[in-house]
Design a protein around this motif. Structure first.
Motif, mmCIF file in Angstrom:
data_model
loop_
_atom_site.group_PDB
_atom_site.id
_atom_site.type_symbol
_atom_site.label_atom_id
_atom_site.label_comp_id
_atom_site.label_asym_id
_atom_site.label_seq_id
_atom_site.Cartn_x
_atom_site.Cartn_y
_atom_site.Cartn_z
ATOM 1 N N ASP A 141 0.841 -1.137 0.148
ATOM 2 C CA ASP A 141 -0.123 -0.043 -0.055
ATOM 3 C C ASP A 141 0.715 1.333 -0.126
ATOM 4 O OD1 ASP A 141 -2.736 -1.188 0.944
ATOM 5 O OD2 ASP A 141 -1.252 -2.550 1.646
ATOM 6 N N VAL A 142 1.690 1.371 0.843
ATOM 7 C CA VAL A 142 2.825 2.411 1.092
ATOM 8 C C VAL A 142 3.474 2.480 -0.398
ATOM 9 C CG1 VAL A 142 4.702 3.436 1.923
ATOM 10 C CG2 VAL A 142 2.844 2.449 3.478
ATOM 11 N N TYR A 143 3.894 1.559 -0.860
ATOM 12 C CA TYR A 143 5.020 1.665 -1.994
ATOM 13 C C TYR A 143 3.922 2.052 -3.238
ATOM 14 C CZ TYR A 143 7.526 0.087 -6.162
ATOM 15 O OH TYR A 143 8.007 -0.080 -7.385
ATOM 16 N N ARG A 144 2.657 1.650 -3.022
ATOM 17 C CA ARG A 144 1.941 2.084 -4.429
ATOM 18 C C ARG A 144 1.475 3.660 -4.301
ATOM 19 N NH1 ARG A 144 -1.527 -3.410 -4.416
ATOM 20 N NH2 ARG A 144 -0.018 -4.570 -5.645
ATOM 21 N N LEU A 145 1.242 3.914 -3.023
ATOM 22 C CA LEU A 145 0.948 5.428 -2.739
ATOM 23 C C LEU A 145 2.109 6.284 -2.797
ATOM 24 C CD1 LEU A 145 -1.378 5.171 0.633
ATOM 25 C CD2 LEU A 145 -2.052 6.012 -1.618
#
Length: 1734
Positions: A1297-1301
């Motif tokens: 999630d953090v990578y994609r955001l």
């Protein structure tokens, strides 16, 4: 129960909210009938073999697809309730209210299946929803088909259990089942049997067994293979991996339908054929911070490089240096760095994600390789073109035309390199184009974007609108401009000259080994290291400063803090009625019209209310008083609930309440606190303006509305009191008084009052009237005194009040005296007084009110003793003038639920818990009585009114009330439930006000006036007596509260007191439901699991089970709280669900605004409607202790100002476990309200925000409504909470999630996201690393000889520069919470109040606390990112009044704080002894003061914030306890709190889960302890240090061996060995002193230098534990480690013991920790306790 066994409607069947099974039931909400009729319109559908007339479409689906009966019942009510509510909201209402409106069903179907349709579009697959959205296509068949699709999805979702966390898996299941449903509806014929087609699965529980269970068992097997989450994330599939398997068409090819159990999807771990990670691999590495936010680090690296190049020229300004062509060309080297970082990222992507590559994902592997190759090629290209520039320049000897042409060529190449960034900027400026490209599933767009990012179902179309873009872009442009200016001019530029001086220093006399020959590069690197670290993290500081300012600005525009206190409340109160009518009461014309004209009218009306333009309160005095009565009902209900909560007293209640119209008073009867002192001021004005005309005097009085009302009310009340209450009618005295009042009325009417009457007599009349009213107030009245008082008033009025001198006869003629004095027997009024009945409570309330108006001289700015009551009234009043949507009628509002997860926290404090005393004689109840002294006094007053005679009855007949009072002041479930039930109470009252007629309200107001005082106890309101019945049903249709207590079934089976307390809560709260997981034994080793919902049935007077839905297995596969929420969410109802934690509270006055808040879901914020509504929080534990206050300040800064800025303008607010309101149907189709994968989603709440943002949701924040929240109040609790959050943030760093955001958000939103989530914790760690870098660097310079050899002037300048930067970054970072709180308090409380709070917190050592917390976060963030080990830490929510032992504090803080503080302290001491700078005391203090402050904070905070932390007797006892703990070896079953060895092993748990790189880095970090030996001036000293240390280890091993072998039986041998060891040591030392140049100081220093080395060896040995544990060395390691911990404990205990020895220090510490009242009470208790002991 199977479908065939389903009971008929005639049978008694428990229901949840509405009795759908019984159409004839006398229920208050019959509007659900159209929906039930639509569901029963089965029509010509093929009927199953067993079909009964009462069955409906859900039964039909259950028969064909094998759904559970209770799932059908649950979803039937769910569907009926929602559609009925939606139909009620239609405006205008439908023509035929008995038929379900097609538009209602269509909108619901589109919303419910929107994610499914998007999923089909993403996969390029045709949807199986065969319904046209065209209007002309609507028909009865489509209507029924639409109902079937909706019902099918709800039934799938309701029985999916843990599969609800994998939303696209549910889409896959629905797609296949919808296809089979279509086949049935189209009457397809099975080719094999020739019969009508049947679904591939049917029968009892077929869906659960054949669809849900196989996938569930796969997830369960993966979780089991994770070894309780300790296995690396990369080796097992979590919920996200399972879900993302359904993001490609292979799910149809591999899984098929019916599900093929031989598919490799179901293969368990350990087999090569199994499906591995999908979409993303979570690898534990600190490089994830670079991978996820590479654009940030590229920006920082490029600017740092360019700034150093430019600053190296030492020009005044950078543009002066850039005039040089040499500098310009050197700056072009940033492209080398840029391309190098791209190459690094491509290598990291390949190294971390290579396991995703398979036959099906070869494109991913190709792209990884190509990216690395292309990045390497760019490096080569830049190298070639850059080299050509300098070769040409060197050849020409100047910047010739050809050399310049080659520079241009290089720039052209660089332009090609940055073309993707230019394109990204263009799309950022025009965001809707980017959104269109990403959201459109055209293959050409996918091919164009293939190179830049993987195609995923989430993370598309995240760009905001242009206006929002501009707002947050401007914010970050200002922040970055400030940061870069600061960095260049105050960090980088001042370092250049000292760096050059050190770089070119040649005559350095190195005391020891020179790392870089003929160069000082290492020294220069160490000097620049802290500067570089500060440079990397100081954006966090600038962000915090600017966000505080912007947040304050946004708050000002939202009109926060306009009503801060009671005085400002008085000024605005006259507009409250209109504000409540405007905001809280529905007005149809406002709801129906939403155009610009009406918005403009709204704005004008709000301005009038807010700034008092016009006098809207005037209309309350008109003949139609409906609005005034509604306002009175609402206000008085709020105040009566304040009294129920004991935050105001009976007296304060009377001052605050708005009395009903009585005694013929024609003006608004404002609350008494508004009228206090106003009558006295009016009298003084009358006295001053003796000869003024009536108009002037009345104009003066009327300038203040409250004064005007006070004068009129006092006069008319006295008139009513004398004429109608106490003087008998038909008496001469009554006639006389009537004439007097007629004369006064006539003079006022003709405006001759001041000409007729003597104004100077008014004070005398006032005094006598006060005496009369005082006499009437008394329960036991003396009639003679009353007669005397009336006589005195009469005499003054007759003789002195009239201006004109009158004869004796004139009063008789005018009727103002007895006509025949001789016939009067006794005194006047003697026989005319009729004293009222003492039981006539209404009369006495009016008399007390009149007495207050007549007598009170205080302006009553602070008449409320309780600060919480003041705060709540002020906030409620302020919120009425803030912008909020208009409230619809309760019937037309959105329905909602509250969901509260519960595990095993306190429900209600028991008698034993309240009475049990700690070692100081302080019990929980005693603590609460002193902390909440005013509330305890109010509680006792209320109990006495309810019949209590002695306080001892509180432990007998009033025990339940006592337990509730205490529980409502703790963080208990009963407090949370009480707060959530205010929604129900508010909705009932608002429903009554919506439908009540003018007569109902007027008559009801009068009835309540007399009974309100008697109805202050209990959970029900006196307003309930006015309800007609429909309010209960309406409120239940709109609201329900579900507590997810997964252990309730176990508690009932064990007769746990908690179960009885739950039953009590359900019995007393009609809207409360409890959901739990029931474990039922089904065999020897087999268990069945059920989700069960229960409520209390008031007709049956027992708990009844409503639904029982079988689960595929145990509930908890992932994290506990999300799993608990997930199992209970199927029992929630409504359009929205509010997530409430166990430590929260609510307020009735805020519950009144809930329907306004829900209307926010209809508004657009930017280009999207909200999907999460953020709600403001108030931390109610701030008054408990200084720690509670610090945590409240820290939390307030985040939960108010911080989230305000995150929502607007930054647009990155997430969900943080706070009382946010979710769009329920949006989230139930997209994975739920949290994520639950083991460990990676340990901070499950925030992942709901991540998921929301990635899926195109919108999170807003609203501050006109607030919810209470408790926080940890003890240091140990706080530290465990900080550890949990810091560890959770590390897991976020690893997550997809953090990578994609980090990649899908635009650059500026990415910055906002980073610095408000993981970046905050990363930068906290960088602050601590800066301390280490600074001190270790200075130590190297001191020990190596560089410092002594350097030029004194440049060295001092360099030290000053470093210290300046260090103080700025450390001081600001530790003070940031206080700075933010200062800004927020200035906004809401005023500047002086904010300054006072700030200074008070400083005196309570808040800086020590925040420094300590910073160390906690840094330790756990750093350790977890290297080794893992994140876990849930139960903090406990009790009150902290008990002293924590030294051993317990040591166990908790030894590794995170104590050892680190000792290390830093040792560095500072060594630096002081070896540094030439340290010879100057002032310079040394200036350079190291912040470091010493950090050291002392880390050592002393656990004792400063520990109750009785400096009590001498406790300190002595603690030290003995610590020694016993250290030396107790324990058994196999010993716990860490009993044995040091068990604790020592537990502290190494993180190393067991560490990877190879984590262990290597751990060893490298541990090598720093060897550096202390670097201080030796020769190789001889260095060797001596090692020999000394090794001899000590050998000696210890020999003595330990001798102890085990000889100490018990042959003690003489043991003594002999000891003697030999000592003799050898003495001989060795003597030989060194005699035959070498060593001195005793050299030997002692060498020995001390080895102590840090020994600790480093111990730490390295722990890393190699798997190898060493089987050898004899391990026992030696354990023994030495025990000695080190003993030494650390003694070092830490020394200052504690010293301060404990000083008299008075303990009292000062208690004063810092608690409030003054508790300190006095504690000292008293301690004295009494010690006297008893003596």
């Amino acid at each position: 129960m199977s479908l065939r066994q389903r009971p008929s409607p005639a049978e008694l069947e428990p229901y949840n909210i509405i009795p759908i099974h019984d159409l004839l039931a006398d229920h208050a909400s019959p509007l659900f009938l159209p929906v039930t009729r639509a569901l029963r319109a089965v029509g010509d559908l093929r009927k199953p073999p067993v079909w009964e007339p009462h069955m409906d479409l859900l039964d039909w689906l259950a028969f064909f697809f094998g759904f559970q009966n209770d799932n059908v019942r649950n979803q039937r009510e769910h569907l009926v309730l929602h559609l009925a509510n939606a139909q009620m909201r239609l405006s205008p209402p439908p023509d035929n209210i008995n038929v379900l409106d097609a538009a209602v069903l269509g909108r619901f179907r589109k919303k419910l299946l929107r994610n499914y349709n998007a999923w089909c579009s993403y996969l390029g697959k045709k949807s199986n929803i065969l319904i046209s959205d065209r209007r002309e296509a609507s028909s009865a068949g489509n209507h029924r088909r639409e109902l079937l699709y909706v019902s099918l999805f709800l039934l799938i979702w309701g029985e999916a259990a843990n599969l609800r966390f994998v939303p696209e898996c549910i889409c896959f299941i629905f797609d296949n089942m919808a296809m089979e449903l279509n086949n049935i509806l189209e009457d397809y014929i099975d080719e094999n049997t020739g019969q009508p087609v049947l679904p591939s699965l049917s029968g009892e529980n077929a869906f659960l067994n054949c669809v849900v269970k196989p996938i569930y068992e796969t997830i369960r097997a993966e979780v089991q293979s994770s070894n309780d989450g300790t296995a690396p994330h990369r080796v097992w599939r979590n919920y996200d991996d399972i879900n993302e398997y359904f993001w490609s068409k292979r799910c149809f090819q591999k899984l098929k339908w019916p599900i093929d159990l031989s598919s490799n999807f179901f293969v368990r771990s350990g087999s090569g054929k199994r499906v591995g990670k999908t979409g993303f691999v979570e690898q534990r590495s600190f490089w994830n911070l670079f991978r996820s936010f590479d654009r940030l680090w590229v920006m920082l690296a490029l600017f740092l490089q360019a700034a150093i190049i430019i600053a190296w020229e030492e020009k005044d300004y950078p543009w002066h240096a850039l005039k040089s062509r040499d500098v310009q060309v050197k700056v072009l080297t940033v492209f080398f760095t840029w391309s190098g970082l791209r190459f690094l990222k491509s290598l990291l992507d390949a190294a971390m994600q290579y396991s995703l590559v398979s036959r099906e994902t070869l494109g991913l592997g190709v792209r990884m390789v190509m990216k690395s190759v292309v990045a390497a090629v760019w490096l080569l290209i830049f190298g070639v073109f850059y080299g050509r520039i300098w070769s040409q320049k060197k050849g020409d000897g100047r910047w010739s035309a050809e050399a310049n042409r080659r520079v241009v060529t290089f720039l052209e190449v660089a332009l090609v390199f940055v073309l993707p960034e230019i394109l990204a900027i263009s799309l950022f400026i025009i965001p809707w184009i980017r959104n269109f490209i990403e959201e459109t599933n055209w293959r050409v767009f996918y091919m164009l974007s293939w190179w830049f990012q993987s195609r995923t179902f989430v993370g598309r179309g995240l760009r905001e609108g242009l206006v929002d873009n501009i707002k947050y872009s401007l914010f970050w442009i200002v922040v970055l401009a400030t940061k870069f200016c600061f960095s260049y001019f105050l960090q980088i530029k001042p370092m250049i000259r000292p760096t050059k001086a050190l770089w070119h220093l040649t005559d350095v006399h190195y005391e020891w080994y020179q790392i870089f020959k003929r160069s000082n590069k290492f020294a220069v690197g160490l000097l620049w290291l802290p500067v570089a670290l500060i440079y990397l993290m100081d954006i966090q500081i600038w962000y915090s400063i600017y966000s505080s300012l912007v947040g304050a600005g946004v708050g000002l525009f939202q009109h926060l803090g306009e009503i801060r206190n009671i005085e400002q409340l008085r000024l605005r109160f006259q507009f409250f009625a209109s504000a409540i009518q405007f905001n809280l009461m529905p007005e149809e014309q406002l709801l129906n019209a939403r155009g610009m004209t009406n918005r403009f009218k709204d704005a004008i009306h709000r301005l009038k209310l807010r700034y008092g333009l016009g006098r809207p309160y005037r209309k309350l005095e008109s003949i139609n008083q409906v609005e005034a009565n509604k306002f009175a009902l609402i206000w008085n209900e709020i105040i009566s609930i304040f009294r129920e909560e004991d935050i105001i007293s009976d007296c304060e209640l009377e001052l605050l309440e708005l009395p009903q119209y009585s005694w013929n008073v024609r003006v608004i009867r404002w609350p008494t606190f508004l009228l206090c002192n106003e009558l006295l001021l009016a009298l003084s004005q009358a006295k001053e303006l003796v000869d003024a005309p009536d108009k002037r005097l009345w104009y003066k009085i009327c300038k203040n509305e409250y004064r005007r009302c006070a004068v009129i009310e006092a006069y008319e009340s006295l008139k009513h009191l004398l004429l109608l209450e106490i003087i008998k009618r038909n008496t001469e005295e009554h006639s006389i008084m009537t004439v007097f009042f007629q004369e006064i009325d006539h003079s006022i009417e003709i405006e001759r009052f001041t000409k007729t009457f003597n104004m100077t007599v008014l004070p005398q009349l006032h005094t006598q009237l006060i005496k009369l009213v005082q006499l009437l107030k008394k329960p036991m009245k003396d009639p003679t005194q009353v007669v005397n008082a009336l006589q005195a008033i009469y005499e003054i009025a007759k003789r002195d009040f009239f201006r004109e001198k009158r004869s004796v006869e004139q009063p008789r003629e005018d009727g103002q005296a007895p006509r025949n004095p001789a016939s009067a027997q006794g005194l006047l009024f003697e026989n005319a007084v009729n004293l009222p009945d003492p039981e006539k409570e209404a009369f006495y309330r009016q008399v007390r009110r009149l007495h207050t108006i007549l007598t009170f001289r205080d302006s009553m700015h602070n008449f409320l003793e309780n600060l919480e009551a003041r705060r709540r009234i002020a906030f409620f009043g302020n919120s009425l003038f803030m912008n909020m949507p208009h409230a619809p009628q309760v019937e037309k509002m959105m329905a909602f639920s509250v969901l509260t997860p519960y595990y095993k926290e306190e429900v209600l404090y028991s008698k034993e818990q309240l009475r049990t005393e700690n070692e100081d004689g302080v019990s929980t109840l005693y603590y609460l009585q002193t902390i909440y002294a005013d509330e305890w006094k109010n509680f006792v007053e209320r109990m006495r009114r309810e019949g209590m005679v002695k306080e001892a009855e509180l432990w007998t007949t009033k025990l339940r009330e006592l337990r509730l009072w205490a529980s409502y002041r703790g963080q208990t479930l009963s407090r949370t439930v009480r707060g959530m039930m205010y929604y129900y109470r508010a909705l009932k009252m608002l429903a009554f006000l919506d439908s009540a007629s003018e007569m109902d309200i007027r008559e009801g107001s009068r009835e309540l006036g007399s009974m309100r005082r008697d109805s202050l106890s209990g959970t029900s309101s006196s307003v309930d007596l006015l309800y007609k019945g429909h309010e209960y049903g309406t409120a239940l249709m709109k609201y329900t509260c579900v507590v997810a207590c997964q252990r309730y079934g176990t508690q009932k089976a064990r007769k746990d007191p908690h179960a009885e307390e739950f039953l009590y809560l359900m019995k007393n709260n009609e809207a409360l439901r409890v959901a739990y997981v029931d474990e039922v034994s089904a065999g020897r080793d087999e268990k069945k699991y059920f989700s069960v919902l229960v409520k209390y049935d008031h007709q049956l007077e027992k708990e009844v089970e409503i639904y029982r839905i079988k689960l595929p297995g145990p509930l908890k596969l992932g994290e506990g709280k999300p799993e608990n929420q997930n199992h209970a969410i199927i029992f929630t109802r409504g359009d929205a669900v509010q997530t409430i934690d166990m430590n929260q509270d609510n307020y009735f006055e805020e519950a009144l605004k809930m329907r306004n808040l829900l209307e926010e879901f209809r508004r657009y914020y930017g280009i999207r409607k909200p999907t999460i509504l953020g709600v403001r929080e108030h931390i109610f534990t701030g008054s408990v202790s200084s720690l509670g206050r610090f945590m409240a300040a820290q939390e307030t800064s985040f939960a108010t100002l911080g989230q305000r800025v995150l929502a607007n303008p930054l647009k990155v607010r997430m969900h943080y476990g706070h009382p946010d309101v979710f769009d329920r149907f949006w989230f139930m189709t997209r994975g739920g309200i949290s994520k639950a994968s083991r460990v990676i989603n340990i901070s499950g709440d925030i992942f709901a925000g991540f998921n929301c943002t990635l899926r195109g949701g919108n999170v807003t924040h609203h501050e006109y409504i607030q919810v209470g929240k408790g926080r940890d109040v003890g240091l140990n609790q706080v530290s465990m909470f900080e550890a949990k959050v810091a560890s959770g943030n590390v897991e976020q760093v690893l997550s997809r999630d953090v990578y994609r955001l980090g990649h899908r958000l635009d650059f500026f939103r990415m910055l906002s996201f980073f610095y408000t989530t993981v970046g905050f914790f990363f930068n906290t760690m960088v602050v601590i690393l800066t301390v280490y870098a600074f001190l270790w660097g200075r130590l190297y310079l001191a020990l190596s000889g560089v410092e002594a050899s350097a030029n004194t002037e440049s060295n001092a300048a360099l030290g000053t520069i470093l210290n300046q930067q260090f103080i700025i970054q450390l001081g600001l970072f530790t003070a940031l919470p206080m700075i933010v709180v200062l800004v927020e308090n200035t906004l809401e409380l005023g500047f002086l109040h904010a300054i006072w709070d700030f200074l008070t917190m400083q005196l309570q050592l808040s800086s020590v606390f925040y420094s300590f917390s910073m160390g906690t976060r840094a330790h756990y963030f750093g350790r977890t990112i290297l080794h893992g080990g994140a876990k849930y830490r139960a903090t406990g929510r009790g009150f902290v009044v008990q002293h924590k032992s030294f051993a317990k504090n040591y166990r908790l803080y030894a590794r995170s704080h104590f050892v680190k503080a000792i290390e830093l302290g040792l560095i500072l001491i060594v630096f002081a002894t070896h540094s030439s700078i340290a010879a100057n005391t002032f310079v040394y203090i200036a350079m190291t003061i912040t470091s010493w402050f950090l050291v002392m904070s880390w050592i002393m905070a656990p004792f400063v914030f520990n109750p009785s932390g400096f009590d001498w007797l406790k300190t002595v006892y603690d030290f003995h306890n610590f020694l016993n703990w250290i030396w107790f070896r324990g058994s196999v079953f010993a716990k860490s709190k009993q044995s040091w060895e068990r604790w020592w092993y537990k502290e190494q748990d993180h190393l067991r889960t560490a990877g190879i790189w984590g262990k290597v880095l751990e060893i490298i970090l541990d090598l720093r302890f060897f550096f202390f030996q670097y201080g030796s001036t020769s190789i001889d000293h260095y060797l001596l240090s090692w020999i000394s240390g090794l001899y000590l280890l050998i000696a210890y091993a020999v003595i330990a061996y001798a102890w085990d072998k000889y100490a018990a039986r042959e003690h003489i041998y043991y003594r002999l060995i000891e003697f030999v060891v000592i003799i050898v040591a003495i001989l060795g030392i003597s030989a060194l002193l005699e035959f070498t140049g060593f001195t005793f100081v050299d030997i002692f220093t060498s020995l001390l230098a080895f102590i840090p080395t020994g600790w480093g060896l111990i730490l390295i040995a722990q890393v190699f534990r798997p190898v060493l544990q089987a050898t004899i060395l391990w026992e030696l390691v354990i023994s030495v480690a025990r000695l080190y911990d003993l030494m650390f404990g003694v070092i830490v205990m020394a200052p504690v013991a010293l301060l404990s020895w000083f008299p008075g220090f303990q009292s000062m510490q208690t004063r810092i920790l608690f409030n003054e009242a508790f300190c006095r009470a504690l000292r008293f208790r301690q004295i009494v306790k010690r006297k008893k002991e003596l």
